[in-house]
Scaffold this motif. Structure first.
Motif, PDB file in Angstrom:
ATOM      1  N   CYS A 144       0.778  -1.365   0.022  1.00 21.90           N
ATOM      2  CA  CYS A 144      -0.019   0.015   0.222  1.00 21.90           C
ATOM      3  C   CYS A 144       1.086   0.972   0.128  1.00 21.90           C
ATOM      4  O   CYS A 144       2.028   1.300   0.786  1.00 21.90           O
ATOM      5  CB  CYS A 144      -0.805  -0.107   1.138  1.00 21.90           C
ATOM      6  SG  CYS A 144      -1.857   1.446   1.335  1.00 21.90           S
ATOM      7  N   ARG A 165      -6.243   2.708   2.379  1.00 27.23           N
ATOM      8  CA  ARG A 165      -5.342   1.425   2.244  1.00 27.23           C
ATOM      9  C   ARG A 165      -5.985   0.619   1.579  1.00 27.23           C
ATOM     10  O   ARG A 165      -7.095   0.248   1.217  1.00 27.23           O
ATOM     11  CB  ARG A 165      -5.476   0.999   3.935  1.00 27.23           C
ATOM     12  CG  ARG A 165      -4.675  -0.454   3.931  1.00 27.23           C
ATOM     13  CD  ARG A 165      -4.793  -0.894   5.353  1.00 27.23           C
ATOM     14  NE  ARG A 165      -5.961  -1.084   6.131  1.00 27.23           N
ATOM     15  CZ  ARG A 165      -6.273  -1.214   7.309  1.00 27.23           C
ATOM     16  NH1 ARG A 165      -5.348  -1.104   8.302  1.00 27.23           N
ATOM     17  NH2 ARG A 165      -7.393  -1.194   7.657  1.00 27.23           N
ATOM     18  N   THR A 166      -5.027  -0.088   0.737  1.00 28.53           N
ATOM     19  CA  THR A 166      -4.981  -0.863  -0.293  1.00 28.53           C
ATOM     20  C   THR A 166      -4.348  -2.285   0.018  1.00 28.53           C
ATOM     21  O   THR A 166      -3.040  -2.054  -0.032  1.00 28.53           O
ATOM     22  CB  THR A 166      -4.616  -0.569  -1.762  1.00 28.53           C
ATOM     23  OG1 THR A 166      -5.371   0.733  -1.935  1.00 28.53           O
ATOM     24  CG2 THR A 166      -5.129  -1.245  -2.769  1.00 28.53           C
TER      25      THR A 166
END
Length: 191
Positions: A144, A165-166
């Motif tokens: 991220c 957030r990824t």
């Protein structure tokens, strides 16, 4: 680990990044689609954009796949990476089908794989961010980068921007090679 190029006569010399978004059945575009992108240096490049829909039950995942993150320098220093990332079951709870997206960028020279991967990842992230603005849960490729410096690096207790957030596919224990093969018919080679 990151995908660097596909195997087979029609797919050599490419770098790819893959991600997913939740979708309804039948909500998929034909694959592949050729698109043009202008690089930072002004050069134009044509890349392949693949999409496919897959039932959640067909996604191969296991906690052991998180071990693929063990050699990554962001492991433990990014709140979207193991050991901070949830399991795939936790993340995908309530989802029945996923849209798998893969961006495949041509690689001109062997020493340009990193640049091509970075560019493919930027294109994918822009597309995933568009899906996020529609309220869709997304998974990306790699660590991220929502924040310039993750709070985990400084010993923080939690992500300071969880909405941005990824998580990556691999951080949730997804077998990315199997996913891309099943959903898109592509084989990945890992460095």
């Amino acid at each position: 680990m990151r995908p660097v190029r596909s195997l087979g006569p029609r797919t050599r010399g490419r770098s790819e990044a893959a991600g997913l978004v939740e979708v309804e059945v039948g909500d998929s575009t034909p694959t592949p689609e050729r698109r043009t992108h202008v690089l930072a240096n002004g050069d134009r490049v044509t890349y392949e954009h693949h999409e496919g829909t897959i039932p959640i039950a067909d996604v191969v995942h296991a906690p052991s796949y998180k071990d693929n993150c063990s050699h990554c320098p962001t492991r433990g220093t990014n709140f979207a990476c193991p050991p901070h990332s949830p399991t795939f079951e936790e993340f995908a709870s309530g989802v029945e089908h996923l849209r798998v997206i893969c961006v495949r960028m041509p690689v001109a020279r062997p020493d340009a794989v990193g640049d091509a991967f970075g560019e493919a990842r930027r294109l994918l992230r822009a597309e995933l961010d568009e899906w996020r603005t529609r309220g869709v849960r997304i998974l990306g490729s790699g660590e991220c980068v929502a924040c310039e410096t993750c709070a985990a690096t400084g010993g923080g207790d939690a992500c300071v921007d969880p909405d941005a957030r990824t998580y990556s596919l691999e951080s949730l224990g997804v077998n990315v090679s199997a996913l891309v093969q099943t959903a898109l018919g592509l084989r990945l080679e890992w460095e």
